[in-house]
Design a protein around this motif. Structure first.
Motif, mmCIF file in Angstrom:
data_model
loop_
_atom_site.group_PDB
_atom_site.id
_atom_site.type_symbol
_atom_site.label_atom_id
_atom_site.label_comp_id
_atom_site.label_asym_id
_atom_site.label_seq_id
_atom_site.Cartn_x
_atom_site.Cartn_y
_atom_site.Cartn_z
ATOM 1 N N GLU A 36 -24.917 -9.892 -82.599
ATOM 2 C CA GLU A 36 -25.119 -11.073 -83.455
ATOM 3 C C GLU A 36 -26.355 -11.864 -83.026
ATOM 4 N N LYS A 37 -26.959 -12.550 -84.008
ATOM 5 C CA LYS A 37 -28.121 -13.401 -83.714
ATOM 6 C C LYS A 37 -27.606 -14.773 -83.283
ATOM 7 N N ILE A 38 -27.705 -15.015 -81.976
ATOM 8 C CA ILE A 38 -27.091 -16.216 -81.382
ATOM 9 C C ILE A 38 -28.142 -17.250 -81.019
ATOM 10 N N ILE A 39 -27.814 -18.518 -81.321
ATOM 11 C CA ILE A 39 -28.631 -19.670 -80.902
ATOM 12 C C ILE A 39 -27.769 -20.465 -79.930
ATOM 13 N N TYR A 40 -28.315 -20.777 -78.776
ATOM 14 C CA TYR A 40 -27.576 -21.538 -77.771
ATOM 15 C C TYR A 40 -27.863 -23.034 -77.907
ATOM 16 N N ILE A 41 -26.803 -23.842 -77.809
ATOM 17 C CA ILE A 41 -26.971 -25.295 -77.764
ATOM 18 C C ILE A 41 -26.474 -25.801 -76.411
ATOM 19 N N LEU A 42 -27.358 -26.437 -75.663
ATOM 20 C CA LEU A 42 -27.021 -27.019 -74.360
ATOM 21 C C LEU A 42 -27.107 -28.536 -74.438
ATOM 22 N N GLN A 43 -26.379 -29.214 -73.564
ATOM 23 C CA GLN A 43 -26.351 -30.676 -73.618
ATOM 24 C C GLN A 43 -27.622 -31.286 -73.044
ATOM 25 N N LYS A 44 -28.079 -30.765 -71.908
ATOM 26 C CA LYS A 44 -29.240 -31.349 -71.229
ATOM 27 C C LYS A 44 -30.385 -30.353 -71.170
ATOM 28 N N LYS A 45 -31.611 -30.900 -71.205
ATOM 29 C CA LYS A 45 -32.790 -30.051 -71.031
ATOM 30 C C LYS A 45 -33.058 -29.950 -69.527
ATOM 31 N N SER A 46 -32.651 -28.809 -68.965
ATOM 32 C CA SER A 46 -32.787 -28.594 -67.526
ATOM 33 C C SER A 46 -33.153 -27.143 -67.279
ATOM 34 N N LYS A 47 -34.239 -26.948 -66.541
ATOM 35 C CA LYS A 47 -34.695 -25.591 -66.254
ATOM 36 C C LYS A 47 -33.667 -24.846 -65.417
ATOM 37 N N ILE A 48 -33.030 -25.573 -64.474
ATOM 38 C CA ILE A 48 -32.025 -24.942 -63.603
ATOM 39 C C ILE A 48 -30.825 -24.476 -64.435
ATOM 40 N N ASP A 49 -30.366 -25.335 -65.357
ATOM 41 C CA ASP A 49 -29.254 -24.959 -66.239
ATOM 42 C C ASP A 49 -29.605 -23.736 -67.077
ATOM 43 N N LEU A 50 -30.855 -23.695 -67.547
ATOM 44 C CA LEU A 50 -31.326 -22.584 -68.379
ATOM 45 C C LEU A 50 -31.351 -21.282 -67.579
ATOM 46 N N LEU A 51 -31.768 -21.358 -66.322
ATOM 47 C CA LEU A 51 -31.816 -20.170 -65.453
ATOM 48 C C LEU A 51 -30.406 -19.683 -65.108
ATOM 49 N N ILE A 52 -29.482 -20.645 -64.917
ATOM 50 C CA ILE A 52 -28.069 -20.285 -64.656
ATOM 51 C C ILE A 52 -27.502 -19.552 -65.870
ATOM 52 N N LEU A 53 -27.791 -20.082 -67.066
ATOM 53 C CA LEU A 53 -27.320 -19.469 -68.303
ATOM 54 C C LEU A 53 -27.934 -18.082 -68.495
ATOM 55 N N LYS A 54 -29.211 -17.958 -68.167
ATOM 56 C CA LYS A 54 -29.917 -16.680 -68.302
ATOM 57 C C LYS A 54 -29.228 -15.590 -67.481
ATOM 58 N N LYS A 55 -28.882 -15.930 -66.246
ATOM 59 C CA LYS A 55 -28.220 -14.953 -65.365
ATOM 60 C C LYS A 55 -26.856 -14.563 -65.906
ATOM 61 N N GLN A 56 -26.123 -15.553 -66.418
ATOM 62 C CA GLN A 56 -24.795 -15.276 -66.950
ATOM 63 C C GLN A 56 -24.878 -14.431 -68.218
ATOM 64 N N CYS A 57 -25.851 -14.724 -69.068
ATOM 65 C CA CYS A 57 -26.051 -13.949 -70.301
ATOM 66 C C CYS A 57 -26.431 -12.502 -69.985
ATOM 67 N N HIS A 58 -27.217 -12.329 -68.938
ATOM 68 C CA HIS A 58 -27.624 -10.982 -68.509
ATOM 69 C C HIS A 58 -26.390 -10.174 -68.066
ATOM 70 N N LYS A 59 -25.470 -10.837 -67.342
ATOM 71 C CA LYS A 59 -24.242 -10.176 -66.881
ATOM 72 C C LYS A 59 -23.364 -9.773 -68.061
ATOM 73 N N GLN A 60 -23.303 -10.660 -69.069
ATOM 74 C CA GLN A 60 -22.445 -10.421 -70.225
ATOM 75 C C GLN A 60 -23.146 -9.642 -71.343
ATOM 76 N N LYS A 61 -24.384 -9.250 -71.101
ATOM 77 C CA LYS A 61 -25.202 -8.503 -72.072
ATOM 78 C C LYS A 61 -25.386 -9.280 -73.380
ATOM 79 N N LEU A 62 -25.615 -10.566 -73.208
ATOM 80 C CA LEU A 62 -25.912 -11.453 -74.342
ATOM 81 C C LEU A 62 -27.417 -11.689 -74.413
ATOM 82 N N PRO A 63 -27.958 -12.145 -75.570
ATOM 83 C CA PRO A 63 -29.409 -12.372 -75.678
ATOM 84 C C PRO A 63 -29.932 -13.360 -74.622
#
Length: 791
Positions: A36-63
């Motif tokens: 599916e074509k997914i758009i992520y919505i996060l509460q805060k603009k934070s590079k650290i939060d984005l990197l944490i999400l990136k790693k988790q998405c990679h584990k779950q094979k998400l975009p």
């Protein structure tokens, strides 16, 4: 500059690899289509939060959230960041870029209807430390913010949560006939509100410092008025009364510490790993969903052991919910345990409020303040630990205060959560048997704790079952007419309906606790062993009996909330032998299963699940005694005695549901060939006599106790409860003269008084209207068991 930026990235990535341990809540990821074509919505603009999400998405094979989406040769960001939104004003949003960005997605969705873009709101939390209320917000520079964030990762990075909310289809939004701008604003507001509710459920409300809270309670109108009355009545100095009042508040109040929670959590992880093979939790997903919707949660567990306090808080914390504030008895308020428990969220309550109105008012005011602020609360509705293995009659004091707190703030719903806790081994069970045989209860102290720690070993499994939640507002809407119109009640007087409704809710909660019973291997084996002669059984017969019960639980479950071992009968028996409460005795011809503990101890474990066997045992007993009987007659006869069983054992099923349950049990007995059906008549299958005899014996002691009470009531209809207790006791002792005494079983003071309370509640004592019912019950019991001579 580029070189510095790369160094910063490498440092952050290194910190994330070492310090961050992500927990995903709830587990919606398995429902997300990876294509599916997914758009992520996060509460805060934070590079650290984005990197944490990136790693988790990679584990779950998400975009990858850092990469843009390519649609019609246009690159659009995959992430939207919601900045500060003022919740008081629905359409006040500082960042207009969010609106423009979502508007672009909507336009693309309209142009290409098969695009089917999905918004996935994600909340990222590093640590679970609640903020302290009234702390001044100091403006920090970017460098200080970065340093703070890095320190936060190092210190509490292991407690990082990613909360995946349900997907939102942009296709469905684009079809709505509302202006784009207002529609997008509402969408962003709704997502942000959900984020705040989720954050509140995981972290809890802001903490008011203990001293400030004490002063707030002291300044409340109710307490001030009570202090004035105390001065007039006792003619004491105002300062002395204030000092005394403050000492009571200090005696009660918690002193919550997040850092202490973190330290104890790490210690408990080591302790539980050594103490239990496994902590098995069932039904927590529903509770998480209710908490994420912004409901205030009140946990109401049964009480078997002092371990309950710690293990339940540990389980709740690891489900990703805020630690509840626990109502603990003052018997635990001794140094250093009292101080430690306060830091973990315990507030202390005396056994009784009688003769101390000031204490009563202070406690009510304190508890109402906690609930109003949104703290989740935990209290034991039984009041104290069960010494018999049965659930105790509920205490309604704190529950009444809970209902009153709802009446003062009906905009925030309260959910009551019944919880059944069980163990393969209960630490205090030997102490309980001593107390039940007449030994005085010893007060808790530090030496007892040290001795308890020394005796800690592998205790098998621990079981925590979350039962069916009760929504207080829905309950009141259904059971109290126009309750919302009578909220302006006097501060000294309660509404007329409050006490009766509190009693009804308390009983309903007890029913729901027992409906969520966790059956374990020792419960099953103890039930079987104590129902056979000399308390020993052939191993092969034991395995067959366990199989019989497991099949019964699968096909005719008592409720959808109860659990039982899913292993084979042989493995269940092996697990029970491992507890060392029963043992395998090898003979030449066959192996025997025998007791390895005193009968009294095994009885405790049997009593934990006695209510599950009441109806199946009664069915088989009735067919066995009658020899041939129709289905309708079985149901009718059981309905005569069912009100007694329902009230004493907190049976979950009402009359209609119980009738259906009886039919399901009978069908399963036919499937297992325990009973034979010829036309419309049921017979016992004599080839299965061993199984039938054991199953029918489970309730013998209960029926003997009931016929003792009923036979006295039949001869003395106007007898009071005290005289009934004395006569019942004499009669029971007379019956036991030539038998092995087993006072702990059903004939101790606590269980006998419990039965008498049940008979009084359902109207059998001092009620002429129930004369026929007493006679019918007596006739039924007399046919089921041997006649008892009352004269």
């Amino acid at each position: 500059m580029l070189h510095k930026y790369n160094i910063y990235n490498k440092v952050i990535n290194l910190l994330l690899n070492i310090c961050i341990n992500v927990k995903t809540l709830p587990k919606y990821l398995n429902k997300i289509n990876k294509k599916e074509k997914i758009i992520y919505i996060l509460q805060k603009k934070s590079k650290i939060d984005l990197l944490i999400l990136k790693k988790q998405c990679h584990k779950q094979k998400l975009p990858d959230p850092t990469k843009s989406i390519k649609i019609n040769n246009k690159k659009i960001p995959r992430c939207i960041f919601i900045k500060n939104i003022n919740n008081k004003f629905l359409f006040y949003i500082k960042n207009n870029k969010n609106i423009e960005l979502i508007n672009k997605y909507l336009e693309l969705e309209k142009k290409n209807f098969n695009l089917n873009l999905k918004i996935l709101p994600i909340l990222i939390l590093i640590g679970r430390k609640p903020k302290y209320k009234n702390n001044k917000n100091i403006k920090n520079t970017k460098i200080i913010k970065i340093i703070k964030k890095i320190l936060q990762i190092i210190w509490i990075g292991k407690e990082t949560f990613i909360i995946f909310s349900k997907k939102i289809s942009l296709k469905n939004i684009s079809l709505k006939n509302i202006s784009k701008r207002s529609l997008i604003k509402k969408l962003i507001y709704k997502i942000n509100t959900n984020f705040n509710k989720q954050k509140f459920a995981i972290i809890g409300p802001n903490i008011i410092k203990r001293n400030k809270l004490l002063k707030k309670i002291l300044k409340s109108k109710i307490i001030k008025n009570k202090i004035k009355k105390e001065i007039k009545i006792k003619n004491k100095n105002k300062k002395k009364i204030k000092y005394f009042t403050l000492s009571i508040i200090k005696e009660i109040a918690t002193n919550f510490s997040y850092e202490m929670i973190r330290i104890v959590n790490k210690i408990m992880k080591i302790v539980w790993n050594k103490t239990f093979d496994e902590i098995i939790i069932n039904g927590s997903k529903k509770i998480c969903k209710l908490a994420y919707k912004g409901n205030r949660i009140i946990y109401l567990p049964c009480h078997k052991s002092h371990i309950d306090y710690l293990i339940l808080s540990y389980a709740i914390y690891h489900q990703g919910l805020s630690i509840p504030y626990i109502a603990a008895g003052t018997n635990l308020n001794f140094w250093p345990i009292g101080c430690l428990f306060r830091k973990l969220g315990a507030f202390f309550i005396r056994r009784t409020f009688i003769g101390n109105k000031l204490y009563s008012i202070i406690f009510k005011e304190y508890l109402i303040k906690l609930i109003k602020r949104g703290h989740s609360i935990e209290y034991f509705i039984e009041g104290s630990r069960s010494r018999t293995g049965y659930l105790l009659k509920p205490k309604t004091g704190i529950l009444t205060i809970t209902i009153k707190s709802l009446l003062k703030n009906i905009n925030k719903p309260i959910i009551l959560v019944p919880i059944y806790i069980n163990y393969d081994h209960i630490m205090e069970v030997k102490t309980y048997t001593k107390e039940m045989s007449g030994h005085l209860k010893k007060n808790e102290n530090i030496l007892q704790i040290v001795k308890g720690i020394k005796n800690i070993k592998n205790f098998g499994n621990s079981y925590i079952n979350f039962g069916k939640p009760l929504n207080l507002i829905k309950y009141l809407n259904k059971n109290v007419k126009k309750w919302k119109q009578n909220l302006n009640f006097s501060k000294t007087k309660n509404p007329n309906w409050l006490i009766p409704i509190a009693n009804n809710i308390a009983n309903d909660i007890m029913n729901r606790i027992n409906a969520a019973v966790a059956i374990n291997s020792i419960n099953l084996c103890a039930t079987i062993l104590l129902s056979v002669k000399k308390h020993q059984i052939n191993k092969i017969k034991m395995v067959k009996q366990i199989k019989c019960y497991i099949k019964l639980f699968k096909i005719a479950p008592y409720s959808k909330y109860f659990t039982f071992p899913k292993k084979s009968a042989k493995k269940i028996l092996k697990k029970a032998i491992k507890t060392k409460k029963i043992k395998l005795k090898k003979n030449k011809n066959y192996d025997l299963i025998v007791l390895n503990e005193k009968i009294n101890i095994l009885n405790y474990y049997k009593n934990n699940i006695q209510h599950i066997f009441v109806i199946p045992s009664l069915i088989i007993k009735k067919i066995k005694k009658k020899k041939k009987i129709k289905k309708k007659k079985i149901i009718d006869k059981i309905n005569i005695i069912y009100p007694i069983f329902k009230n004493e054992f907190f049976l979950y099923l009402n009359k209609k549901k119980n009738n259906k349950f009886i039919i399901r049990v009978i069908k399963e007995f036919i499937n297992q060939k325990l009973i034979i059906k010829k036309k419309l008549i049921f017979y016992i299958n004599t080839n299965k006599n061993n199984k039938i005899e054991i199953l029918s014996t489970h309730i013998n002691d209960i029926l003997k106790k009931y016929i003792t009470i009923i036979s006295i009531l039949k001869l003395n209809p106007g007898i009071n409860t005290i005289d009934l207790y004395k006569k019942s006791k004499i009669l029971i002792n007379h019956q036991n003269k030539n038998k092995i005494p087993n006072k702990f079983k059903l004939y101790n003071k606590q269980t006998l008084l419990s039965s008498l309370k049940t008979f009084k509640k359902i109207g059998y004592i001092k009620n002429k209207k129930y004369k026929k019912k007493i006679e019918n019950t007596y006739k039924l019991l007399n046919k089921l068991i041997k006649k008892i001579n009352v004269n």
